[in-house]
Design a protein around this motif. Structure first.
Motif, PDB file in Angstrom:
ATOM      1  N   SER A  68      45.191  46.427  39.324  1.00 31.66           N
ATOM      2  CA  SER A  68      44.658  46.202  40.664  1.00 31.66           C
ATOM      3  C   SER A  68      43.696  45.020  40.672  1.00 31.66           C
ATOM      4  CB  SER A  68      43.947  47.468  41.158  1.00 31.66           C
ATOM      5  OG  SER A  68      43.353  47.254  42.414  1.00 31.66           O
ATOM      6  N   ILE A  69      42.869  44.913  39.633  1.00 27.17           N
ATOM      7  CA  ILE A  69      41.937  43.792  39.535  1.00 27.17           C
ATOM      8  C   ILE A  69      42.696  42.481  39.361  1.00 27.17           C
ATOM      9  CG2 ILE A  69      40.092  42.768  38.154  1.00 27.17           C
ATOM     10  CD1 ILE A  69      39.132  45.634  37.542  1.00 27.17           C
ATOM     11  N   LEU A  70      43.763  42.492  38.570  1.00 25.49           N
ATOM     12  CA  LEU A  70      44.563  41.277  38.398  1.00 25.49           C
ATOM     13  C   LEU A  70      45.122  40.804  39.741  1.00 25.49           C
ATOM     14  CD1 LEU A  70      46.663  41.888  35.136  1.00 25.49           C
ATOM     15  CD2 LEU A  70      44.385  40.901  35.374  1.00 25.49           C
ATOM     16  N   GLU A  71      45.620  41.729  40.526  1.00 32.88           N
ATOM     17  CA  GLU A  71      46.178  41.346  41.828  1.00 32.88           C
ATOM     18  C   GLU A  71      45.075  40.848  42.770  1.00 32.88           C
ATOM     19  OE1 GLU A  71      49.408  42.925  43.656  1.00 32.88           O
ATOM     20  OE2 GLU A  71      50.260  43.965  41.926  1.00 32.88           O
ATOM     21  N   TYR A  72      43.922  41.474  42.717  1.00 33.84           N
ATOM     22  CA  TYR A  72      42.792  41.014  43.524  1.00 33.84           C
ATOM     23  C   TYR A  72      42.420  39.579  43.157  1.00 33.84           C
ATOM     24  CZ  TYR A  72      37.874  40.351  44.727  1.00 33.84           C
ATOM     25  OH  TYR A  72      36.693  39.837  45.180  1.00 33.84           O
ATOM     26  N   LEU A  73      42.305  39.312  41.857  1.00 33.21           N
ATOM     27  CA  LEU A  73      41.952  37.962  41.418  1.00 33.21           C
ATOM     28  C   LEU A  73      43.007  36.948  41.850  1.00 33.21           C
ATOM     29  CD1 LEU A  73      40.633  38.762  37.821  1.00 33.21           C
ATOM     30  CD2 LEU A  73      39.266  38.171  39.837  1.00 33.21           C
ATOM     31  N   ASP A  74      44.271  37.373  41.833  1.00 36.87           N
ATOM     32  CA  ASP A  74      45.344  36.475  42.234  1.00 36.87           C
ATOM     33  C   ASP A  74      45.271  36.161  43.729  1.00 36.87           C
ATOM     34  OD1 ASP A  74      47.428  35.000  41.028  1.00 36.87           O
ATOM     35  OD2 ASP A  74      48.935  36.306  41.912  1.00 36.87           O
ATOM     36  N   GLU A  75      44.752  37.090  44.496  1.00 32.15           N
ATOM     37  CA  GLU A  75      44.663  36.892  45.943  1.00 32.15           C
ATOM     38  C   GLU A  75      43.449  36.052  46.336  1.00 32.15           C
ATOM     39  OE1 GLU A  75      44.902  40.858  47.405  1.00 32.15           O
ATOM     40  OE2 GLU A  75      47.048  41.026  47.016  1.00 32.15           O
ATOM     41  N   ILE A  76      42.332  36.224  45.626  1.00 31.58           N
ATOM     42  CA  ILE A  76      41.145  35.442  45.991  1.00 31.58           C
ATOM     43  C   ILE A  76      41.168  34.049  45.364  1.00 31.58           C
ATOM     44  CG2 ILE A  76      39.744  37.516  46.303  1.00 31.58           C
ATOM     45  CD1 ILE A  76      38.260  36.655  43.662  1.00 31.58           C
ATOM     46  N   ARG A  77      41.930  33.900  44.280  1.00 32.88           N
ATOM     47  CA  ARG A  77      42.038  32.603  43.606  1.00 32.88           C
ATOM     48  C   ARG A  77      43.520  32.383  43.275  1.00 32.88           C
ATOM     49  NH1 ARG A  77      38.055  29.484  40.736  1.00 32.88           N
ATOM     50  NH2 ARG A  77      36.537  30.624  42.001  1.00 32.88           N
ATOM     51  N   PRO A  78      44.303  31.899  44.253  1.00 33.60           N
ATOM     52  CA  PRO A  78      45.771  31.892  44.126  1.00 33.60           C
ATOM     53  C   PRO A  78      46.342  31.024  43.006  1.00 33.60           C
ATOM     54  CG  PRO A  78      45.108  31.629  46.418  1.00 33.60           C
ATOM     55  CD  PRO A  78      43.876  31.457  45.592  1.00 33.60           C
TER      56      PRO A  78
END
Length: 218
Positions: A68-78
């Motif tokens: 979940s954290i990986l996906e969050y990071l991918d969304e805030i920093r594409p």
């Protein structure tokens, strides 16, 4: 941004890789799993499940569960992207990642090992056999998927790092910490070696973290 971390936590290893790839450098707070600090009241207030990683974002919200954290990071920093654009490709990458994060890793974490030792009274050789079995099951599955699929390239999916590589590397490095040989899994081993040549992976390695031993140990 704050990251609750411990050197030998494989799930936190995944988050450290992603943070490095995204060029983010949070404050790192150590939670010593071997001393049971995850059970202390201060950390329970952060994550009632008493597991790491936990990431406090810039707004003060607590994020948990590594994928979940990986996906969050991918969304805030594409950029660079950890998931491909096409839906089927994204599903493949997620599935490879989940072989590790959902199927194998939960069976070898400290709370499971502690239960095997203290509640089921299994000795160290028996516990090690359990751990190596589940590492091996995932490695075998990953090797079959990766070796037979034309979408596998330098990395798990083509020639760019994805979430699947992050999870693969965490699993393979963990397997080595438990004295497993990657030779029976040549595609896995090749991709892992390729990833570890990347600075973002190398800097995140468990043995390069504060408090880590000089050599591999479980």
């Amino acid at each position: 941004m704050k990251l609750y971390s411990f050197w030998r936590s494989l799930s936190t290893f995944r988050v450290r890789i992603a943070l490095n790839l995204k060029g983010l450098a949070p404050e790192v707070l150590n939670v010593d799993l071997m001393k049971g600090q995850q059970n202390e009241a201060d950390f329970c207030a952060v994550n009632p499940q008493m597991l790491i990683p936990a990431l406090i974002d810039d707004s003060g919200r607590t994020l948990f569960q590594s994928v979940s954290i990986l996906e969050y990071l991918d969304e805030i920093r594409p950029n660079p992207a950890l998931l491909p654009r096409e839906p089927a490709d994204r599903a493949r990458v997620r599935a490879l990642a989940m072989i590790v994060a959902c199927d194998a890793h939960p069976l070898i974490v400290p709370r499971v090992r502690n239960y095997l030792e203290h509640e089921l009274k299994l000795d160290e050789p028996t516990r090690l056999k359990w751990i190596q079995h589940w590492f091996g099951e995932a490695l075998s599955a990953l090797e079959i998927h990766l070796s037979r699929d034309s979408q596998t390239g330098r990395f798990c999916h083509g020639d760019s790092v994805t979430m699947a590589d992050i999870c693969l590397v965490s699993h393979a490095v963990g397997a080595k910490l438990f004295n497993m040989d990657l030779a029976p899994y040549p595609t896995v081993a090749r991709i892992v070696d390729t990833c570890l040549e990347e600075d973002a992976f190398a800097r995140a390695h468990p043995l390069k973290q504060p408090g880590a031993p000089q050599s591999g140990a479980h």
